[in-house]
Design a protein around this motif. Structure first.
Motif, PDB file in Angstrom:
ATOM      1  N   VAL A 166      80.391  27.472  27.048  1.00  0.00           N
ATOM      2  CA  VAL A 166      78.640  26.860  27.653  1.00  0.00           C
ATOM      3  C   VAL A 166      79.682  25.893  28.121  1.00  0.00           C
ATOM      4  CG1 VAL A 166      76.832  25.595  27.579  1.00  0.00           C
ATOM      5  CG2 VAL A 166      77.597  27.941  25.692  1.00  0.00           C
ATOM      6  N   LYS A 167      80.775  25.298  27.239  1.00  0.00           N
ATOM      7  CA  LYS A 167      81.468  23.995  28.142  1.00  0.00           C
ATOM      8  C   LYS A 167      82.032  24.185  28.925  1.00  0.00           C
ATOM      9  CE  LYS A 167      85.238  20.585  27.631  1.00  0.00           C
ATOM     10  NZ  LYS A 167      86.373  21.578  28.112  1.00  0.00           N
ATOM     11  N   GLU A 168      82.949  24.995  29.923  1.00  0.00           N
ATOM     12  CA  GLU A 168      83.144  26.234  30.159  1.00  0.00           C
ATOM     13  C   GLU A 168      82.763  26.452  31.829  1.00  0.00           C
ATOM     14  OE1 GLU A 168      87.780  27.079  28.612  1.00  0.00           O
ATOM     15  OE2 GLU A 168      85.950  28.804  28.288  1.00  0.00           O
ATOM     16  N   LYS A 169      81.116  26.612  31.044  1.00  0.00           N
ATOM     17  CA  LYS A 169      80.954  26.890  32.429  1.00  0.00           C
ATOM     18  C   LYS A 169      79.824  26.258  32.733  1.00  0.00           C
ATOM     19  CE  LYS A 169      79.598  32.024  30.470  1.00  0.00           C
ATOM     20  NZ  LYS A 169      78.751  33.040  29.958  1.00  0.00           N
ATOM     21  N   PHE A 170      79.580  25.353  32.202  1.00  0.00           N
ATOM     22  CA  PHE A 170      79.061  23.500  32.401  1.00  0.00           C
ATOM     23  C   PHE A 170      80.068  23.510  33.677  1.00  0.00           C
ATOM     24  CE2 PHE A 170      78.334  19.373  32.307  1.00  0.00           C
ATOM     25  CZ  PHE A 170      77.196  19.341  32.669  1.00  0.00           C
ATOM     26  N   GLN A 171      81.215  23.134  32.843  1.00  0.00           N
ATOM     27  CA  GLN A 171      82.425  22.473  33.852  1.00  0.00           C
ATOM     28  C   GLN A 171      82.197  23.464  35.149  1.00  0.00           C
ATOM     29  OE1 GLN A 171      86.141  22.262  31.989  1.00  0.00           O
ATOM     30  NE2 GLN A 171      87.436  21.313  33.551  1.00  0.00           N
ATOM     31  N   PHE A 172      82.233  24.366  35.228  1.00  0.00           N
ATOM     32  CA  PHE A 172      82.070  25.031  36.616  1.00  0.00           C
ATOM     33  C   PHE A 172      81.103  25.078  37.603  1.00  0.00           C
ATOM     34  CE2 PHE A 172      85.814  28.440  33.642  1.00  0.00           C
ATOM     35  CZ  PHE A 172      86.898  27.153  33.963  1.00  0.00           C
ATOM     36  N   TRP A 173      80.085  24.911  36.583  1.00  0.00           N
ATOM     37  CA  TRP A 173      79.055  24.963  37.594  1.00  0.00           C
ATOM     38  C   TRP A 173      78.676  23.930  38.738  1.00  0.00           C
ATOM     39  CZ3 TRP A 173      76.420  28.204  40.398  1.00  0.00           C
ATOM     40  CH2 TRP A 173      75.770  29.568  39.425  1.00  0.00           C
ATOM     41  N   VAL A 174      79.297  22.204  38.091  1.00  0.00           N
ATOM     42  CA  VAL A 174      79.781  21.414  38.049  1.00  0.00           C
ATOM     43  C   VAL A 174      80.242  21.215  39.239  1.00  0.00           C
ATOM     44  CG1 VAL A 174      80.696  18.855  37.543  1.00  0.00           C
ATOM     45  CG2 VAL A 174      78.684  19.629  36.190  1.00  0.00           C
ATOM     46  N   TYR A 175      81.849  21.554  39.176  1.00  0.00           N
ATOM     47  CA  TYR A 175      82.714  22.089  40.715  1.00  0.00           C
ATOM     48  C   TYR A 175      81.427  22.430  41.878  1.00  0.00           C
ATOM     49  CZ  TYR A 175      86.645  20.133  37.818  1.00  0.00           C
ATOM     50  OH  TYR A 175      87.377  19.238  36.759  1.00  0.00           O
ATOM     51  N   ILE A 176      81.121  23.501  41.270  1.00  0.00           N
ATOM     52  CA  ILE A 176      80.377  24.312  42.654  1.00  0.00           C
ATOM     53  C   ILE A 176      80.184  23.518  43.072  1.00  0.00           C
ATOM     54  CG2 ILE A 176      78.939  25.865  42.887  1.00  0.00           C
ATOM     55  CD1 ILE A 176      80.129  28.071  41.348  1.00  0.00           C
ATOM     56  N   VAL A 177      78.217  22.893  42.624  1.00  0.00           N
ATOM     57  CA  VAL A 177      77.869  22.134  42.858  1.00  0.00           C
ATOM     58  C   VAL A 177      78.311  21.110  43.687  1.00  0.00           C
ATOM     59  CG1 VAL A 177      75.611  20.127  42.603  1.00  0.00           C
ATOM     60  CG2 VAL A 177      75.466  22.632  41.605  1.00  0.00           C
ATOM     61  N   PHE A 178      79.683  20.416  43.220  1.00  0.00           N
ATOM     62  CA  PHE A 178      79.988  18.991  44.314  1.00  0.00           C
ATOM     63  C   PHE A 178      80.918  19.716  45.082  1.00  0.00           C
ATOM     64  CE2 PHE A 178      84.824  17.385  44.655  1.00  0.00           C
ATOM     65  CZ  PHE A 178      84.096  16.142  44.355  1.00  0.00           C
TER      66      PHE A 178
END
Length: 192
Positions: free
Chosen positions: A111-123
């Protein structure tokens, strides 16, 4: 526990070039909003002129304030061009096997990695929108300038939010399971 991630020289150079560019952009934005705000500067100039026994209309004081801060604002534009180049390189690097984008839909991710990757995409989406609107403001038709300027100004909100999330995450990582993360992103080696 996941394997310790290492960062290539290309990754580290891109990371720090982008980080420095964003920091400098943020400085120019914060200066414009605070000490070098046109109204604030116009008031200072107005008080000085009044003390010297002369005065100018408020509109002229604001024009003068804008002229004083213009060189600083030019740096914002130049750094924006640098960032456009850096992001173009960043988006081309995966073609050469460097800095690949991660898939947040991968079922093997935590879940942490998915959140991290979504943050990068939004960024990345927000940065791309900011760069495009900045280019339209500088190089596009004048009729579009005012329309995209308001969107471009919203950049400060995602930029500050992203920096807070990023720095907080680094601190948490350093204090928990990823000791040496900062060393690896600076030098490529793990020096605890």
């Amino acid at each position: 526990m996941s394997a310790i991630k290492s960062y290539s020289k290309t990754y580290r150079i891109m990371h720090w070039a982008i980080a420095v560019s964003f920091t400098l952009l943020l400085v120019t934005i914060l200066l414009r909003l605070t000490w070098m705000n046109k109204n604030h500067m116009a008031d200072i100039i107005g008080v000085y002129l009044t003390d010297a026994g002369t005065s100018l209309p408020q509109d002229d004081l604001i024009v003068l304030a804008k002229k004083i801060r213009h060189p600083m604002w030019q740096w914002h534009t130049y750094i924006g061009y640098v960032l456009v180049g850096l992001f173009a390189i960043r988006f081309m690097l995966p073609i050469f096997g460097e800095m690949k984008f991660q898939n947040p839909f991968n079922k093997l991710l935590s879940v942490k990695e998915k959140f991290q990757f979504w943050v990068y995409i939004v960024f990345y989406v927000c940065v791309t929108a900011s760069l495009i609107t900045g280019l339209i403001i500088e190089l596009g038709p004048k009729t579009l300038r005012k329309q995209v300027e308001d969107w471009h100004k919203l950049s400060i909100y995602y930029l500050v939010a992203y920096m807070v999330i990023h720095l907080t995450s680094i601190l948490i990582a350093e204090l928990t399971k990823e000791k040496g993360l900062v060393s690896r992103i600076i030098s490529g080696s793990n020096k605890n």
